[in-house]
Design a protein around this motif. Structure first.
Motif, PDB file in Angstrom:
ATOM      1  N   GLY A  85    -118.963  22.679   3.340  1.00 48.62           N
ATOM      2  CA  GLY A  85    -117.626  22.119   3.219  1.00 48.62           C
ATOM      3  C   GLY A  85    -116.571  23.162   2.931  1.00 48.62           C
ATOM      4  O   GLY A  85    -115.535  22.862   2.372  1.00 48.62           O
ATOM      5  N   ARG A 112    -113.569  26.018   3.490  1.00 53.93           N
ATOM      6  CA  ARG A 112    -112.314  25.878   4.216  1.00 53.93           C
ATOM      7  C   ARG A 112    -112.533  26.183   5.693  1.00 53.93           C
ATOM      8  O   ARG A 112    -113.122  27.190   6.067  1.00 53.93           O
ATOM      9  CB  ARG A 112    -111.279  26.835   3.620  1.00 53.93           C
ATOM     10  CG  ARG A 112    -109.888  26.683   4.227  1.00 53.93           C
ATOM     11  CD  ARG A 112    -108.882  27.471   3.439  1.00 53.93           C
ATOM     12  NE  ARG A 112    -109.270  28.874   3.353  1.00 53.93           N
ATOM     13  CZ  ARG A 112    -108.617  29.764   2.607  1.00 53.93           C
ATOM     14  NH1 ARG A 112    -107.597  29.372   1.880  1.00 53.93           N
ATOM     15  NH2 ARG A 112    -108.988  31.018   2.583  1.00 53.93           N
ATOM     16  N   TRP A 116    -114.682  21.481   7.525  1.00 55.37           N
ATOM     17  CA  TRP A 116    -114.677  20.142   6.921  1.00 55.37           C
ATOM     18  C   TRP A 116    -115.742  19.247   7.538  1.00 55.37           C
ATOM     19  O   TRP A 116    -116.321  18.419   6.861  1.00 55.37           O
ATOM     20  CB  TRP A 116    -113.301  19.496   7.071  1.00 55.37           C
ATOM     21  CG  TRP A 116    -112.224  20.177   6.292  1.00 55.37           C
ATOM     22  CD1 TRP A 116    -111.213  20.944   6.787  1.00 55.37           C
ATOM     23  CD2 TRP A 116    -112.061  20.178   4.877  1.00 55.37           C
ATOM     24  NE1 TRP A 116    -110.417  21.417   5.779  1.00 55.37           N
ATOM     25  CE2 TRP A 116    -110.924  20.951   4.574  1.00 55.37           C
ATOM     26  CE3 TRP A 116    -112.758  19.597   3.823  1.00 55.37           C
ATOM     27  CZ2 TRP A 116    -110.468  21.154   3.285  1.00 55.37           C
ATOM     28  CZ3 TRP A 116    -112.302  19.797   2.538  1.00 55.37           C
ATOM     29  CH2 TRP A 116    -111.177  20.568   2.278  1.00 55.37           C
ATOM     30  N   TYR A 163    -115.150  13.817   7.920  1.00 53.30           N
ATOM     31  CA  TYR A 163    -114.957  14.055   6.487  1.00 53.30           C
ATOM     32  C   TYR A 163    -113.701  13.352   5.969  1.00 53.30           C
ATOM     33  O   TYR A 163    -113.711  12.760   4.891  1.00 53.30           O
ATOM     34  CB  TYR A 163    -114.859  15.549   6.194  1.00 53.30           C
ATOM     35  CG  TYR A 163    -114.531  15.828   4.747  1.00 53.30           C
ATOM     36  CD1 TYR A 163    -115.522  15.742   3.777  1.00 53.30           C
ATOM     37  CD2 TYR A 163    -113.233  16.142   4.339  1.00 53.30           C
ATOM     38  CE1 TYR A 163    -115.231  15.973   2.445  1.00 53.30           C
ATOM     39  CE2 TYR A 163    -112.942  16.366   3.009  1.00 53.30           C
ATOM     40  CZ  TYR A 163    -113.943  16.283   2.066  1.00 53.30           C
ATOM     41  OH  TYR A 163    -113.641  16.503   0.759  1.00 53.30           O
ATOM     42  N   ALA A 164    -112.627  13.421   6.730  1.00 50.21           N
ATOM     43  CA  ALA A 164    -111.366  12.822   6.279  1.00 50.21           C
ATOM     44  C   ALA A 164    -111.522  11.323   6.065  1.00 50.21           C
ATOM     45  O   ALA A 164    -111.054  10.767   5.054  1.00 50.21           O
ATOM     46  CB  ALA A 164    -110.256  13.110   7.295  1.00 50.21           C
ATOM     47  N   LYS A 183    -114.283   9.712   5.428  1.00 51.92           N
ATOM     48  CA  LYS A 183    -115.170   9.479   4.284  1.00 51.92           C
ATOM     49  C   LYS A 183    -114.429   9.708   2.966  1.00 51.92           C
ATOM     50  O   LYS A 183    -114.592   8.945   2.008  1.00 51.92           O
ATOM     51  CB  LYS A 183    -116.375  10.401   4.353  1.00 51.92           C
ATOM     52  CG  LYS A 183    -117.431  10.133   3.278  1.00 51.92           C
ATOM     53  CD  LYS A 183    -118.625  11.039   3.452  1.00 51.92           C
ATOM     54  CE  LYS A 183    -119.749  10.654   2.485  1.00 51.92           C
ATOM     55  NZ  LYS A 183    -119.298  10.558   1.095  1.00 51.92           N
ATOM     56  N   LEU A 184    -113.602  10.754   2.910  1.00 53.00           N
ATOM     57  CA  LEU A 184    -112.830  11.030   1.706  1.00 53.00           C
ATOM     58  C   LEU A 184    -111.893   9.879   1.389  1.00 53.00           C
ATOM     59  O   LEU A 184    -111.774   9.443   0.246  1.00 53.00           O
ATOM     60  CB  LEU A 184    -112.038  12.326   1.879  1.00 53.00           C
ATOM     61  CG  LEU A 184    -111.146  12.736   0.698  1.00 53.00           C
ATOM     62  CD1 LEU A 184    -111.985  13.002  -0.546  1.00 53.00           C
ATOM     63  CD2 LEU A 184    -110.327  13.972   1.051  1.00 53.00           C
ATOM     64  N   GLU A 185    -111.238   9.378   2.401  1.00 52.84           N
ATOM     65  CA  GLU A 185    -110.317   8.264   2.204  1.00 52.84           C
ATOM     66  C   GLU A 185    -111.058   7.021   1.731  1.00 52.84           C
ATOM     67  O   GLU A 185    -110.597   6.296   0.839  1.00 52.84           O
ATOM     68  CB  GLU A 185    -109.574   7.967   3.509  1.00 52.84           C
ATOM     69  CG  GLU A 185    -108.447   6.943   3.383  1.00 52.84           C
ATOM     70  CD  GLU A 185    -107.310   7.424   2.504  1.00 52.84           C
ATOM     71  OE1 GLU A 185    -106.651   6.570   1.875  1.00 52.84           O
ATOM     72  OE2 GLU A 185    -107.080   8.646   2.450  1.00 52.84           O
ATOM     73  N   ASP A 187    -113.862   6.875   0.080  1.00 47.75           N
ATOM     74  CA  ASP A 187    -114.445   7.041  -1.255  1.00 47.75           C
ATOM     75  C   ASP A 187    -113.416   7.364  -2.327  1.00 47.75           C
ATOM     76  O   ASP A 187    -113.787   7.580  -3.481  1.00 47.75           O
ATOM     77  CB  ASP A 187    -115.482   8.183  -1.238  1.00 47.75           C
ATOM     78  CG  ASP A 187    -116.675   7.862  -0.358  1.00 47.75           C
ATOM     79  OD1 ASP A 187    -116.865   6.672  -0.042  1.00 47.75           O
ATOM     80  OD2 ASP A 187    -117.415   8.801   0.007  1.00 47.75           O
ATOM     81  N   TRP A 188    -112.133   7.403  -1.950  1.00 44.77           N
ATOM     82  CA  TRP A 188    -111.122   7.931  -2.850  1.00 44.77           C
ATOM     83  C   TRP A 188    -111.047   7.189  -4.180  1.00 44.77           C
ATOM     84  O   TRP A 188    -111.074   7.795  -5.255  1.00 44.77           O
ATOM     85  CB  TRP A 188    -109.758   7.904  -2.166  1.00 44.77           C
ATOM     86  CG  TRP A 188    -108.681   8.568  -2.969  1.00 44.77           C
ATOM     87  CD1 TRP A 188    -107.581   7.998  -3.526  1.00 44.77           C
ATOM     88  CD2 TRP A 188    -108.627   9.958  -3.337  1.00 44.77           C
ATOM     89  NE1 TRP A 188    -106.836   8.927  -4.193  1.00 44.77           N
ATOM     90  CE2 TRP A 188    -107.456  10.148  -4.097  1.00 44.77           C
ATOM     91  CE3 TRP A 188    -109.448  11.046  -3.093  1.00 44.77           C
ATOM     92  CZ2 TRP A 188    -107.092  11.368  -4.621  1.00 44.77           C
ATOM     93  CZ3 TRP A 188    -109.090  12.274  -3.620  1.00 44.77           C
ATOM     94  CH2 TRP A 188    -107.927  12.431  -4.360  1.00 44.77           C
ATOM     95  N   LEU A 230    -114.027   7.990  -6.329  1.00 42.94           N
ATOM     96  CA  LEU A 230    -114.012   9.359  -6.827  1.00 42.94           C
ATOM     97  C   LEU A 230    -113.076   9.509  -8.027  1.00 42.94           C
ATOM     98  O   LEU A 230    -113.381  10.228  -8.985  1.00 42.94           O
ATOM     99  CB  LEU A 230    -113.595  10.326  -5.718  1.00 42.94           C
ATOM    100  CG  LEU A 230    -114.622  10.560  -4.602  1.00 42.94           C
ATOM    101  CD1 LEU A 230    -113.989  11.319  -3.455  1.00 42.94           C
ATOM    102  CD2 LEU A 230    -115.825  11.329  -5.141  1.00 42.94           C
TER     103      LEU A 230
END
Length: 371
Positions: free
Chosen positions: A51, A53, A56, A60-61, A63-65, A67-68, A71
């Motif tokens: 992960g 720089r 990603w 990934y984006a 999944k991040l959104e 799980d936000w 998290l």
């Protein structure tokens, strides 16, 4: 290895400590710190991260959104989340009784505060309930509920109506600790409970451990001067920076030596067939790997204090070990700053833990009356 198990290695020790010549003991392995992401360990060891720089990865984006919200909940310990959930459920019950919507709102929160005070809750519990409802409101975009003028007034009223907090637990004096330790040592090395409790009391007192830290110990490294314990996280270290605890041997009294007590416990496990003991050091039973509950520390301490005839044994708890060790260290000339570091206090709250015995208070009053 740490990389295989996804753990962060304990921080390096001073070179002088490293060269002291460790004896074998419980393995100082960081591989059980499974709460730390594997990527962190790779970063510490120089491995490339998936992960990093510019890498990603696909999806990934999204999944991040997704799980936000989950998290963001990691900013509090799981025990705090459970406590907050209890308060929020009680608040919702009050909303239903009053025929209101189950939403955080200042007027209802103020009534929740006074209602709890009238029903015998301690002020600290009431205040935590306010934080819990405010946290719930913040998650919904409702800010600063606790700062509302009506809620502040309700808290002032609650401070007058609420049940006073229980009396502060007494620190365990070294002389009373010695009575307990001698009693446990007299039972021999084949009595597991006595061997375990002796090590439990001496380690808790010498290392100024919180009960949660004490029952969670898994990693000990012996040296020629004593032993070191790595505490990966604690009440005031939710980020998991970790800390080393140094406990020296006691050359003046072998029975009071925490190093000897741990060696007895280690030897007992070896006799039970564990060539290299792993898992929690303090267990309910010798052959069962499950560790003690933190509430057990107070139960065992009071049991032995009562048995050896210490007056007011009901006024002691697990925190008496931590507070007693700090108090005794100051009496022996250890600086307050050093005690703060030894006990892993993050603020000057340690001053509130130091205690003058009844004998010292009588002596002070006697000096006042002179002349």
């Amino acid at each position: 290895t740490c990389q295989q198990n996804g753990a962060v290695p304990p921080p390096p020790l001073d070179q002088q400590v490293r060269n002291r010549g460790f004896r074998s003991g419980w393995p100082l392995c960081c591989c059980r710190f499974a709460h730390v992401p594997n990527t962190v360990c790779r970063q510490a060891t120089g491995e490339p991260q998936a992960g990093a720089r510019g890498e990603w990865g696909d999806g990934y984006a999204a999944k991040l959104e997704g799980d936000w919200d989950q998290l963001l909940q990691l900013d509090l310990a799981s025990s705090t989340h459970r406590a907050y959930g209890y308060h929020q459920r009680q608040y919702k019950q009050l909303c239903v009784l009053m025929g209101r919507g189950e939403v955080p709102e200042a007027h209802t929160l103020a009534q929740f505060v006074i209602g709890r005070a009238q029903h015998g809750y301690a002020l600290s519990t009431i205040e935590q309930g306010v934080y819990a409802v405010q946290r719930w409101g913040a998650d919904l975009g409702i800010e600063q509920l606790a700062a509302d003028a009506e809620v502040k007034r309700a808290l002032k009223v609650a401070a007058k109506l609420a049940v006073p907090s229980g009396r502060q637990k007494l620190p365990l004096d070294r002389r009373d600790l010695r009575e307990v330790v001698y009693e446990l040592a007299s039972r021999g090395q084949q009595d597991y409970i006595a061997v375990r409790d002796r090590a439990l009391m001496l380690l808790g007192w010498s290392g100024m451990f919180r009960s949660s830290e004490l029952v969670g110990i898994e990693h000990i490294k012996f040296s020629s001067s004593g032993f070191m314990i790595y505490v990966p996280h604690s009440k005031t270290d939710q980020a998991g920076k970790g800390a080393w605890v140094f406990v020296s041997s006691c050359r003046e009294d072998r029975l009071m030596c925490p190093v000897v007590a741990l060696e007895w416990l280690q030897e007992f496990y070896i006799q039970q067939g564990e060539r290299q003991p792993v898992g929690p050091i303090f267990r309910g039973r010798a052959r069962v790997g499950k560790g003690l509950a933190k509430t057990t520390v107070a139960v065992r301490l009071r049991k032995w204090l009562q048995l050896v005839g210490v007056q007011g044994w009901q006024l002691y708890a697990a925190h008496s070990l931590r507070r007693g060790g700090a108090t005794w260290a100051v009496r022996q000339g250890v600086s307050l700053r050093q005690v703060q570091v030894m006990g892993r206090w993050k603020s000057d709250v340690v001053r509130e833990y130091l205690y003058c015995s009844a004998t010292a208070m009588w002596a002070a009053s006697s000096r006042q009356q002179r002349g």
